[in-house]
Design a protein around this motif. Structure first.
Motif, PDB file in Angstrom:
ATOM      1  N   THR A 297      -0.787  10.566  -1.769  1.00  0.00           N
ATOM      2  CA  THR A 297      -1.181  10.246  -0.397  1.00  0.00           C
ATOM      3  C   THR A 297      -2.232   9.142  -0.343  1.00  0.00           C
ATOM      4  O   THR A 297      -2.605   8.714   0.750  1.00  0.00           O
ATOM      5  CB  THR A 297      -1.752  11.497   0.304  1.00  0.00           C
ATOM      6  OG1 THR A 297      -2.863  11.995  -0.457  1.00  0.00           O
ATOM      7  CG2 THR A 297      -0.700  12.584   0.432  1.00  0.00           C
ATOM      8  N   LYS A 299      -3.527   5.305  -1.681  1.00  0.00           N
ATOM      9  CA  LYS A 299      -3.319   4.015  -2.330  1.00  0.00           C
ATOM     10  C   LYS A 299      -4.587   3.194  -2.159  1.00  0.00           C
ATOM     11  O   LYS A 299      -5.177   3.177  -1.082  1.00  0.00           O
ATOM     12  CB  LYS A 299      -2.130   3.271  -1.720  1.00  0.00           C
ATOM     13  CG  LYS A 299      -0.787   3.965  -1.912  1.00  0.00           C
ATOM     14  CD  LYS A 299       0.326   3.144  -1.272  1.00  0.00           C
ATOM     15  CE  LYS A 299       1.680   3.821  -1.446  1.00  0.00           C
ATOM     16  NZ  LYS A 299       2.774   3.037  -0.793  1.00  0.00           N
ATOM     17  N   VAL A 308     -10.046  -1.459  -0.276  1.00  0.00           N
ATOM     18  CA  VAL A 308      -9.144  -1.040   0.798  1.00  0.00           C
ATOM     19  C   VAL A 308      -8.404   0.219   0.337  1.00  0.00           C
ATOM     20  O   VAL A 308      -7.711   0.212  -0.682  1.00  0.00           O
ATOM     21  CB  VAL A 308      -8.144  -2.147   1.159  1.00  0.00           C
ATOM     22  CG1 VAL A 308      -7.206  -1.680   2.274  1.00  0.00           C
ATOM     23  CG2 VAL A 308      -8.891  -3.413   1.584  1.00  0.00           C
ATOM     24  N   GLU A 310      -5.866   3.365   1.585  1.00  0.00           N
ATOM     25  CA  GLU A 310      -4.937   3.884   2.585  1.00  0.00           C
ATOM     26  C   GLU A 310      -4.639   5.344   2.267  1.00  0.00           C
ATOM     27  O   GLU A 310      -4.254   5.691   1.157  1.00  0.00           O
ATOM     28  CB  GLU A 310      -3.641   3.079   2.591  1.00  0.00           C
ATOM     29  CG  GLU A 310      -2.597   3.601   3.567  1.00  0.00           C
ATOM     30  CD  GLU A 310      -1.292   2.861   3.473  1.00  0.00           C
ATOM     31  OE1 GLU A 310      -0.304   3.332   4.069  1.00  0.00           O
ATOM     32  OE2 GLU A 310      -1.250   1.810   2.790  1.00  0.00           O
ATOM     33  N   SER A 312      -2.176   8.299   3.537  1.00  0.00           N
ATOM     34  CA  SER A 312      -0.974   8.512   4.352  1.00  0.00           C
ATOM     35  C   SER A 312      -0.838   9.946   4.839  1.00  0.00           C
ATOM     36  O   SER A 312      -0.026  10.223   5.730  1.00  0.00           O
ATOM     37  CB  SER A 312       0.269   8.120   3.549  1.00  0.00           C
ATOM     38  OG  SER A 312       0.359   8.885   2.362  1.00  0.00           O
ATOM     39  N   ASP A 343      -8.082   3.232   5.678  1.00  0.00           N
ATOM     40  CA  ASP A 343      -6.970   3.019   6.608  1.00  0.00           C
ATOM     41  C   ASP A 343      -6.266   4.344   6.884  1.00  0.00           C
ATOM     42  O   ASP A 343      -5.549   4.883   6.043  1.00  0.00           O
ATOM     43  CB  ASP A 343      -5.990   2.009   6.005  1.00  0.00           C
ATOM     44  CG  ASP A 343      -4.970   1.515   7.030  1.00  0.00           C
ATOM     45  OD1 ASP A 343      -4.876   2.122   8.118  1.00  0.00           O
ATOM     46  OD2 ASP A 343      -4.267   0.523   6.733  1.00  0.00           O
ATOM     47  N   LEU A 344      -6.462   4.872   8.089  1.00  0.00           N
ATOM     48  CA  LEU A 344      -5.824   6.119   8.511  1.00  0.00           C
ATOM     49  C   LEU A 344      -4.765   5.885   9.571  1.00  0.00           C
ATOM     50  O   LEU A 344      -4.313   6.831  10.233  1.00  0.00           O
ATOM     51  CB  LEU A 344      -6.889   7.090   9.065  1.00  0.00           C
ATOM     52  CG  LEU A 344      -8.012   7.499   8.111  1.00  0.00           C
ATOM     53  CD1 LEU A 344      -8.983   8.444   8.819  1.00  0.00           C
ATOM     54  CD2 LEU A 344      -7.456   8.157   6.858  1.00  0.00           C
ATOM     55  N   ARG A 345      -4.332   4.650   9.735  1.00  0.00           N
ATOM     56  CA  ARG A 345      -3.307   4.356  10.736  1.00  0.00           C
ATOM     57  C   ARG A 345      -1.982   5.006  10.355  1.00  0.00           C
ATOM     58  O   ARG A 345      -1.559   4.948   9.206  1.00  0.00           O
ATOM     59  CB  ARG A 345      -3.138   2.847  10.883  1.00  0.00           C
ATOM     60  CG  ARG A 345      -4.353   2.153  11.475  1.00  0.00           C
ATOM     61  CD  ARG A 345      -4.201   0.654  11.496  1.00  0.00           C
ATOM     62  NE  ARG A 345      -4.085   0.110  10.140  1.00  0.00           N
ATOM     63  CZ  ARG A 345      -3.942  -1.195   9.860  1.00  0.00           C
ATOM     64  NH1 ARG A 345      -3.897  -2.069  10.858  1.00  0.00           N
ATOM     65  NH2 ARG A 345      -3.846  -1.591   8.613  1.00  0.00           N
ATOM     66  N   ASN A 347      -1.395   8.046   9.976  1.00  0.00           N
ATOM     67  CA  ASN A 347      -1.585   9.272   9.191  1.00  0.00           C
ATOM     68  C   ASN A 347      -1.421  10.474  10.117  1.00  0.00           C
ATOM     69  O   ASN A 347      -2.227  10.695  11.010  1.00  0.00           O
ATOM     70  CB  ASN A 347      -2.985   9.280   8.571  1.00  0.00           C
ATOM     71  CG  ASN A 347      -3.238  10.459   7.668  1.00  0.00           C
ATOM     72  OD1 ASN A 347      -2.853  11.585   7.958  1.00  0.00           O
ATOM     73  ND2 ASN A 347      -3.909  10.207   6.562  1.00  0.00           N
ATOM     74  N   SER A 403      -2.636   8.189  14.263  1.00  0.00           N
ATOM     75  CA  SER A 403      -3.661   8.911  13.502  1.00  0.00           C
ATOM     76  C   SER A 403      -3.905  10.242  14.201  1.00  0.00           C
ATOM     77  O   SER A 403      -4.371  10.273  15.338  1.00  0.00           O
ATOM     78  CB  SER A 403      -4.963   8.117  13.445  1.00  0.00           C
ATOM     79  OG  SER A 403      -4.747   6.824  12.920  1.00  0.00           O
ATOM     80  N   MET A 527      -7.459  -5.224  10.425  1.00  0.00           N
ATOM     81  CA  MET A 527      -8.004  -5.559   9.109  1.00  0.00           C
ATOM     82  C   MET A 527      -8.922  -6.771   9.186  1.00  0.00           C
ATOM     83  O   MET A 527      -9.938  -6.835   8.484  1.00  0.00           O
ATOM     84  CB  MET A 527      -6.867  -5.803   8.124  1.00  0.00           C
ATOM     85  CG  MET A 527      -7.329  -6.007   6.680  1.00  0.00           C
ATOM     86  SD  MET A 527      -8.232  -4.590   6.005  1.00  0.00           S
ATOM     87  CE  MET A 527      -6.866  -3.426   5.824  1.00  0.00           C
TER      88      MET A 527
END
Length: 555
Positions: A297, A299, A308, A310, A312, A343-345, A347, A403, A527
């Motif tokens: 989950t 990256k 950065v 992420e 997921s 980055d929780l977009r 999620n 999110s 970003m």
């Protein structure tokens, strides 16, 4: 038993691994709730022993045809009694059981429109094609054992009277009834049969496998990616390879589900793969031993001076993976590291204990989240421990309308504790906690049992998290426009604070500026804003200092 922060049924199909375990900070809760449930569920073992004849008033003239499905009335009575008991004790609201059961039984009309059940003068009357085929006494409203037995009896009666129903499996019938029962509840409560429940558990808890993401094709099973450190990686399997046989059996005719099932199995069990390498070299035979695999989950990568990351989803390995990623980036970048982008977009959520632990990696002190429901054990408070794996470096969290749930807990904890800046659009607003309870058929019943509240006290359900820096006020915002708006908002906030001290209220024009429309997908501007904030410390301090008060105005 587990708890979940799952999303609504109509969310995108990628909302897997959404169940909240009670390990870690929730372990005491699991013990207490399990004990209480066992006390309540102890009676369900006797439900099947209650003769269905006690409830049967009349079945004269019914067609006693053989039941063609694998349905067993005793097993069904235990299953439904357990489910009804869970709803009665755990669901966030105290609901009347009889209307739920009637809705569940009436859902069988979707399989045979000639089936009907109605409550008349203390009886449940069953009809098929307009003919009365039997009836049952209506049990006491809270007698879950009796209602389970009646449900099983009505289905048994219907199967013997309807050729349309008798052609369906027991699991089909269970699913229809439970879906009808739960449809009257909130959109987050749901039933999963044995097969679906097994897949759910694999997504959140892991499974025995080789560590390769695959896709069924006409040539065989194509390897899409291989997880580092997995059995597949250790044997040299790479993306683009084609698995043409598993334990000597060809794979060309396998479906996607069959391909995955063949590669999975008990941890430490062995399998042999016949592989056509993507390089075109000769076929290889690989002998592997399955390992415990938890879906990835997290990256992470370095981008200039920024780390950065992420996320997921939130499964049992998320916090550990995140901490490893942060430590690796710190070692790689050293003093060159200017800050983090989380980055929780998109999620959709996950395990509550993982959401708490992820937030705790960044927040040194203060409340992280609290939960409240009808059950006494639903009142829980989670507080940060005095450490910060990010070493207090600047942090920007990216969110959008996708999110939800656990992702919103993390965003709200970071925002309310002034640990970072939230950038993007208004989040989904999924603010309830679900508990996942095993059923006698190895299925699962997921029930909403609490609402969660941000550290500042507001409930996220139906509201979501308002970003500190909004990038969704125009369809295609530019970086300059967003930064100009942020600068203007900061100035207006300062003026509002000055007026607030003398007037005791918040100017309407300032409250209006916090509106931040939902947006289903992130924007490249998100970003870009994050980079600018993390490389301009003055701008970052301004946004992080003003953000909590600005966000609070919307609540």
């Amino acid at each position: 038993m587990a708890f979940r922060l799952g999303n609504r049924r109509n969310l995108p199909p990628q909302d897997v691994a959404e169940t909240m375990q009670t390990d870690g900070p929730c372990a005491p809760l699991r013990t207490r709730l399990s004990q209480r449930l066992q006390q309540g569920l102890g009676r369900t073992a006797r439900a099947g022993a209650i003769s269905l004849a006690l409830f049967l008033v009349a079945a004269a003239g019914m067609d006693q045809r053989a039941i063609g499905s694998d349905y067993n009335a005793y097993q069904a009575s235990r299953l439904f009694a357990a489910g009804y008991n869970d709803i009665s004790k755990i669901y966030i609201e105290d609901v009347a059981l009889p209307p739920l059961v009637l809705d569940g039984l009436r859902a069988l009309r979707s399989l045979d429109d000639g089936f009907a059940v109605a409550r008349r003068d203390g009886e449940l009357v069953v009809q098929v094609d307009g003919h009365r085929v039997g009836s049952y006494h209506v049990p006491a409203p809270r007698d879950t054992d009796a209602w389970g037995a009646v449900t099983a009896g009505v289905i048994d009666l219907a199967l013997r009277s309807s050729s349309d129903l008798s052609g369906h499996s027991a699991e089909d019938l269970y699913a229809r009834v439970f879906d009808g029962v739960l449809d009257r509840l909130d959109g987050y409560s749901r039933y999963a049969g044995a097969d679906a429940a097994q897949q759910n558990r694999a997504s959140r808890d892991g499974f025995g496998g080789i560590g390769a993401r695959v896709q069924a094709s006409k040539q065989g099973i194509e390897v899409l990616s291989v997880r580092s450190g997995s059995p597949a990686a250790s044997m040299g399997l790479t993306a683009g390879d084609i698995i043409v046989a598993i334990d000597g059996s060809p794979t060309t005719a396998l479906s996607q589900r069959q391909a995955i099932d063949r590669l999975r199995g008990q941890v430490d069990s062995r399998l042999t793969l016949t592989v056509n390498p993507k390089t075109g070299s000769s076929t290889r035979t690989l002998r592997l031993r399955r390992a415990h695999i938890v879906p990835q989950t997290v990256k992470a990568h370095a981008e200039g001076r920024l780390a950065v990351i992420e996320i997921s989803g939130f499964n049992q390995d998320t916090t550990h993976s995140l901490e490893q990623a942060i430590n690796a980036l710190n070692a790689e970048m050293g003093e060159h590291l200017a800050g983090y982008v989380l980055d929780l977009r998109g999620n959709p959520g996950g395990l509550l204990d993982q959401a708490v632990d992820v937030a705790d990696l960044f927040v040194r002190h203060g409340r992280l989240v609290s939960t409240h429901g009808r059950h006494p054990d639903s009142h829980q408070y989670f507080t940060a421990r005095p450490d910060d794996v990010g070493d207090d470096r600047p942090l920007v969290v990216l969110v959008d309308s996708g999110s939800a749930s656990a992702a919103e807990i993390v965003a709200a904890a970071i925002q309310d504790n002034r640990r970072g800046v939230i950038v993007g659009s208004l989040t989904y607003g999924k603010g309830t906690v679900q508990t996942v309870l095993r059923l006698p058929n190895r299925g699962e019943l997921t029930l909403t049992w609490a609402r969660f509240h941000a550290p500042s006290g507001y409930a996220l359900s139906g509201r979501g998290v308002t970003p500190d820096v909004c990038t969704s006020r125009s369809p295609d915002p530019t970086l300059d426009a967003v930064l100009a708006e942020l600068s203007d908002l900061t100035q207006r906030r300062s003026r509002a604070d000055a007026q607030l001290s003398g007037r005791g209220d918040l100017p309407n024009d300032t409250a209006a500026t916090v509106d931040c429309p939902s947006r289903p997908a992130g924007s490249p501007t998100d970003m870009a804003v994050a980079r600018r904030l993390l490389t301009d410390r003055t701008l970052y301090r301004s946004a992080s200092a003003d953000a909590p008060a600005i966000a609070q105005a919307a609540r």
